[in-house]
Enzyme design. Structure first.
Site, PDB file in Angstrom:
ATOM      1  N   SER A 177       0.799  -1.213   0.024  1.00  0.00           N
ATOM      2  CA  SER A 177      -0.011   0.049  -0.024  1.00  0.00           C
ATOM      3  C   SER A 177       0.822   1.131  -0.197  1.00  0.00           C
ATOM      4  O   SER A 177       1.833   1.237   0.536  1.00  0.00           O
ATOM      5  CB  SER A 177      -0.872   0.100   1.247  1.00  0.00           C
ATOM      6  OG  SER A 177      -1.647   1.177   1.298  1.00  0.00           O
ATOM      7  N   HIS A 192      -7.546  -3.258   4.604  1.00  0.00           N
ATOM      8  CA  HIS A 192      -6.941  -2.185   4.527  1.00  0.00           C
ATOM      9  C   HIS A 192      -7.783  -1.133   3.589  1.00  0.00           C
ATOM     10  O   HIS A 192      -8.099  -0.049   3.971  1.00  0.00           O
ATOM     11  CB  HIS A 192      -5.499  -2.050   4.412  1.00  0.00           C
ATOM     12  CG  HIS A 192      -4.893  -0.908   3.863  1.00  0.00           C
ATOM     13  ND1 HIS A 192      -4.990  -0.403   2.713  1.00  0.00           N
ATOM     14  CD2 HIS A 192      -4.078   0.097   4.624  1.00  0.00           C
ATOM     15  CE1 HIS A 192      -4.401   1.023   2.667  1.00  0.00           C
ATOM     16  NE2 HIS A 192      -3.941   1.090   3.862  1.00  0.00           N
ATOM     17  N   ASN A 193      -8.030  -1.446   2.347  1.00  0.00           N
ATOM     18  CA  ASN A 193      -8.669  -0.746   1.203  1.00  0.00           C
ATOM     19  C   ASN A 193      -9.992  -0.352   1.763  1.00  0.00           C
ATOM     20  O   ASN A 193     -10.496   0.808   1.537  1.00  0.00           O
ATOM     21  CB  ASN A 193      -8.520  -1.421  -0.020  1.00  0.00           C
ATOM     22  CG  ASN A 193      -7.102  -1.530  -0.718  1.00  0.00           C
ATOM     23  OD1 ASN A 193      -6.067  -1.032   0.139  1.00  0.00           O
ATOM     24  ND2 ASN A 193      -7.089  -1.310  -2.045  1.00  0.00           N
ATOM     25  N   GLU A 217      -9.919   2.220   4.193  1.00  0.00           N
ATOM     26  CA  GLU A 217      -9.793   3.505   3.381  1.00  0.00           C
ATOM     27  C   GLU A 217     -10.904   4.109   2.687  1.00  0.00           C
ATOM     28  O   GLU A 217     -11.227   5.319   2.710  1.00  0.00           O
ATOM     29  CB  GLU A 217      -8.739   3.274   2.303  1.00  0.00           C
ATOM     30  CG  GLU A 217      -8.356   4.179   1.353  1.00  0.00           C
ATOM     31  CD  GLU A 217      -7.250   3.712   0.320  1.00  0.00           C
ATOM     32  OE1 GLU A 217      -6.254   2.899   0.759  1.00  0.00           O
ATOM     33  OE2 GLU A 217      -7.397   4.038  -0.679  1.00  0.00           O
ATOM     34  N   LYS A 244      -4.455  -6.682   3.226  1.00  0.00           N
ATOM     35  CA  LYS A 244      -4.739  -5.606   2.389  1.00  0.00           C
ATOM     36  C   LYS A 244      -5.814  -5.141   1.528  1.00  0.00           C
ATOM     37  O   LYS A 244      -6.433  -3.870   1.679  1.00  0.00           O
ATOM     38  CB  LYS A 244      -3.734  -5.759   1.059  1.00  0.00           C
ATOM     39  CG  LYS A 244      -3.737  -4.821  -0.214  1.00  0.00           C
ATOM     40  CD  LYS A 244      -3.030  -3.511   0.342  1.00  0.00           C
ATOM     41  CE  LYS A 244      -2.975  -2.433  -0.665  1.00  0.00           C
ATOM     42  NZ  LYS A 244      -3.389  -2.368  -2.084  1.00  0.00           N
TER      43      LYS A 244
HETATM   44  P1  NDP Z   1      -0.534  -2.150 -14.114  1.00  0.00           P
HETATM   45  O1  NDP Z   1      -1.572  -2.932 -13.425  1.00  0.00           O
HETATM   46  O2  NDP Z   1      -1.017  -0.960 -15.263  1.00  0.00           O
HETATM   47  O3  NDP Z   1      -0.016  -3.372 -15.141  1.00  0.00           O
HETATM   48  C1  NDP Z   1       0.916  -3.042 -16.237  1.00  0.00           C
HETATM   49  C2  NDP Z   1       2.203  -4.092 -16.111  1.00  0.00           C
HETATM   50  O4  NDP Z   1       1.534  -5.353 -16.281  1.00  0.00           O
HETATM   51  C3  NDP Z   1       3.170  -3.831 -17.244  1.00  0.00           C
HETATM   52  O5  NDP Z   1       4.517  -4.177 -16.611  1.00  0.00           O
HETATM   53  C4  NDP Z   1       2.868  -4.791 -18.164  1.00  0.00           C
HETATM   54  O6  NDP Z   1       3.605  -5.310 -19.089  1.00  0.00           O
HETATM   55  C5  NDP Z   1       2.446  -5.906 -17.349  1.00  0.00           C
HETATM   56  N1  NDP Z   1       1.539  -7.037 -17.833  1.00  0.00           N
HETATM   57  C6  NDP Z   1       0.037  -6.912 -17.995  1.00  0.00           C
HETATM   58  N2  NDP Z   1      -0.034  -8.070 -18.899  1.00  0.00           N
HETATM   59  C7  NDP Z   1       0.724  -8.875 -19.021  1.00  0.00           C
HETATM   60  C8  NDP Z   1       0.962 -10.415 -19.258  1.00  0.00           C
HETATM   61  N3  NDP Z   1       0.047 -10.931 -19.895  1.00  0.00           N
HETATM   62  N4  NDP Z   1       2.213 -10.952 -19.229  1.00  0.00           N
HETATM   63  C9  NDP Z   1       3.218 -10.278 -18.658  1.00  0.00           C
HETATM   64  N5  NDP Z   1       2.998  -9.029 -18.287  1.00  0.00           N
HETATM   65  C10 NDP Z   1       1.860  -8.204 -18.405  1.00  0.00           C
HETATM   66  O7  NDP Z   1       0.676  -1.666 -13.382  1.00  0.00           O
HETATM   67  P2  NDP Z   1       0.824  -0.942 -12.099  1.00  0.00           P
HETATM   68  O8  NDP Z   1       2.332  -0.624 -11.904  1.00  0.00           O
HETATM   69  O9  NDP Z   1      -0.060   0.204 -11.859  1.00  0.00           O
HETATM   70  O10 NDP Z   1       0.269  -1.957 -11.112  1.00  0.00           O
HETATM   71  C11 NDP Z   1       0.801  -3.292 -10.794  1.00  0.00           C
HETATM   72  C12 NDP Z   1       0.253  -4.233  -9.732  1.00  0.00           C
HETATM   73  O11 NDP Z   1       0.295  -3.427  -8.434  1.00  0.00           O
HETATM   74  C13 NDP Z   1      -1.470  -4.276 -10.161  1.00  0.00           C
HETATM   75  O12 NDP Z   1      -1.646  -5.642  -9.670  1.00  0.00           O
HETATM   76  C14 NDP Z   1      -1.839  -2.971  -9.406  1.00  0.00           C
HETATM   77  O13 NDP Z   1      -3.295  -3.533  -9.025  1.00  0.00           O
HETATM   78  C15 NDP Z   1      -0.933  -3.213  -8.217  1.00  0.00           C
HETATM   79  N6  NDP Z   1      -0.934  -2.018  -7.309  1.00  0.00           N
HETATM   80  C16 NDP Z   1      -1.255  -0.818  -7.793  1.00  0.00           C
HETATM   81  C17 NDP Z   1      -0.992   0.367  -7.001  1.00  0.00           C
HETATM   82  C18 NDP Z   1      -1.086   1.601  -7.689  1.00  0.00           C
HETATM   83  O14 NDP Z   1      -1.262   2.750  -6.981  1.00  0.00           O
HETATM   84  N7  NDP Z   1      -1.109   1.725  -9.040  1.00  0.00           N
HETATM   85  C19 NDP Z   1      -1.087   0.248  -5.615  1.00  0.00           C
HETATM   86  C20 NDP Z   1      -0.852  -0.908  -5.163  1.00  0.00           C
HETATM   87  C21 NDP Z   1      -0.880  -2.153  -5.837  1.00  0.00           C
HETATM   88  P3  NDP Z   1       4.021  -4.376 -20.537  1.00  0.00           P
HETATM   89  O15 NDP Z   1       4.726  -3.349 -20.060  1.00  0.00           O
HETATM   90  O16 NDP Z   1       4.788  -5.462 -21.454  1.00  0.00           O
HETATM   91  O17 NDP Z   1       2.462  -4.182 -21.038  1.00  0.00           O
END
Ligand code: NDP
Length: 476
Positions: free
Chosen positions: A128, A185-186, A189, A182
């Site tokens: 988080s 937690h959300n 929130e 987690k």
């Molecule tokens: P995203 O959720 O937008 O995911 C994008 C990433 O996933 C890229 O690296 C992408 O690769 C990869 N990806 C998608 N599909 C595939 C696949 N089939 N095979 C391999 N790689 C794949 O990224 P975030 O950084 O925003 O979040 C990552 C995780 O963290 C998520 O689960 C999210 O819910 C969680 N999270 C996010 C928070 C936030 O504030 N954003 C907070 C806490 C947790 P490519 O570059 O090749 O497309």
């Protein structure tokens, strides 16, 4: 093989987590499905520490020292499964796969079981704090085996937020425990934000105050018991002026709250476990209601505002009433959230330490607040506490807040200002403390139409009244 830990999935979260690891002196293997992200990370931030970039998953795995620890930070859902499926054949017994995405705890339980079958550790980990947290120190909630935590603990505790020298990370419990915590937690929130929004709405309606004036009230509140990240940024948002129009920012934002689903998951799980998390549920439904634009438009037309103004007589008392109502409702929401964690822990045999959970939310995450110290103290003093509401510090605050809480909810109802979370929290409190509940009548009705039986206040056993016949009572 030289990297101590690896991160695959280098969108905003994975990239920042990898940088955090590198900045803390760990050698980090980095990989992303599209190699451009890996290259740009190393090009832009390579000087922050030691990165070992790889363009294939096999090279990435090959660069890790054993037992390998691979953090998966990709889109939650099917992409996570796809990456795990690719990883598994490349790993060896004892290696650790850490899912730091926002997975549902049931998916984590399924994945953990599957990987255990391959001799691998699967560690569903709640992270988080958004992108800033990932970079500068998040709150980290790892599940999975105790054995995996021996490797991960020292790494995660170093990159986590630190409060009074204590890291905001601890092993939560086996398999899905981390993602469950987690999730709650959300949910909390959601409740916190809804309560803050209702307090703002009440102050605005009751005082006819401007957002900037209300920002000052929140700033003042942030100096006391309510001190928290969310109260702090509420003051910032309310004080902000829209550059394009010169109007208060909050007045130019469309009033439809969005959600990504963790509030809904929390409520669904609480329904399954039979835990009344009314604060979180009302907060989740309030967001849904706000999004039903057509219904809102129809209702506005059918029930036009009578135009009566709510004018509070004593401003100072009103502001203090709202503050106390906010604190009391917040205590209810947290009490319910911790009840939910305890119920999940019992249901799934996780043995979660409630005081410890409060400890790791004190920094890094969105609900970080001074008041979490009090929650930790309450559960440390009495792990089997019936409800947080009766722990001395909380009971004092709620008790002292009750008269103001009632005035605020009653005045809001009279004025037509919706306070779903304030009023349902008060109803929950009154429900818990009632000497008798009308549940007795419900039992009578259930017995009448369905012979569902009832228990008596004066004798053991289950009974049924022959409603259709002579109304004699029979032992069931
Ligand atoms: P995203 O959720 O937008 O995911 C994008 C990433 O996933 C890229 O690296 C992408 O690769 C990869 N990806 C998608 N599909 C595939 C696949 N089939 N095979 C391999 N790689 C794949 O990224 P975030 O950084 O925003 O979040 C990552 C995780 O963290 C998520 O689960 C999210 O819910 C969680 N999270 C996010 C928070 C936030 O504030 N954003 C907070 C806490 C947790 P490519 O570059 O090749 O497309």
């Amino acid at each position: 093989a030289s990297a101590q830990i690896g991160v695959t999935g280098l969108a905003v979260m994975g990239r920042n987590l990898a940088r955090n690891l590198a900045r803390n002196g760990f050698t980090v293997a980095v990989h992303n499905r599209s190699p451009e992200r890996t290259r740009s990370l190393v090009a832009e931030h390579g000087d922050e520490g030691t990165f070992v970039p790889a363009e294939s998953l096999a090279d990435f795995v090959g660069s890790l020292e054993r037992p390998r620890a691979v953090i998966v930070m990709v889109k939650a859902g099917a992409p996570t499964d796809a990456v795990i499926d690719e990883l598994v054949p490349l790993l060896e017994e004892g290696d650790i796969v850490v899912d730091c995405g926002n997975a549902h705890f049931a998916d984590t339980r399924r994945r953990e079981e599957a990987l255990r079958g391959h001799g691998l550790h699967f560690v569903g980990t709640g992270v988080s704090g958004g992108e800033e947290g990932a970079l500068r120190g998040p709150s980290i909630m790892p599940g999975g085996s105790a054995e995996s935590y021996r490797k991960l603990g020292p790494i995660f505790e170093k990159i986590a937020a630190q409060v009074d020298g204590t890291p905001c990370c601890r092993h939560i419990g086996p398999d899905g425990a981390g993602h469950f915590v987690k999730m709650v937690h959300n949910g909390i929130e959601y409740a916190d934000m809804q309560l803050i929004a209702e307090a703002y709405d009440l102050l605005r309606a009751g005082l006819s105050a401007s957002p900037a004036e209300i920002a000052e009230i929140f700033r003042e509140w942030n100096g006391g018991e309510l001190e928290s990240f969310l109260i702090e940024i509420t003051a910032d948002v309310l004080a902000h002026t829209d550059a394009a129009t010169g109007r208060p920012f909050v007045d130019v934002v469309l009033d439809q709250a969005e959600q990504k689903g963790t509030g809904r998951w929390t409520v669904q799980s609480a329904l399954d476990l039979g835990i009344p998390i009314t604060g979180i549920a009302e907060a989740t439904f309030a967001r849904s209601l706000s999004g039903h634009a057509d219904q809102r438009e129809a209702a506005r037309r059918a029930f036009p505002d009578a135009g009566e103004k709510w004018q509070v007589d004593d401003r100072e008392t009103f502001v203090e009433d709202v503050r106390r109502a906010l604190l009391a409702s917040k205590i209810v929401a947290y009490a319910q959230g911790f009840d939910h964690i305890r119920a999940g822990s019992r249901e799934y045999d996780w043995d979660i330490d409630l005081g410890g959970t409060a400890t790791i939310w004190r920094g890094g995450c969105i609900i970080r607040a001074r008041f979490l110290d009090r929650i930790r103290e309450a559960y440390d003093a009495e792990p089997e506490l019936a409800t947080l509401l009766v722990a001395p510090w909380f009971a004092d605050r709620v008790g002292a807040g009750v008269p103001g809480w009632r005035r605020v909810v009653a005045d809001a109802a009279r004025a037509g200002v919706p306070t779903p979370a304030f009023s349902s929290s008060l109803a929950y409190f009154d429900g818990l403390r009632a000497q008798r509940l009308p549940a007795a009548l419900i039992q009578g009705l259930r017995d009448n139409f369905g012979a569902h039986t009832y228990r008596r206040v004066d004798r053991d056993g289950s009974f049924h009244t022959v409603w259709a016949g002579d109304r004699a009572e029979v032992q069931a």
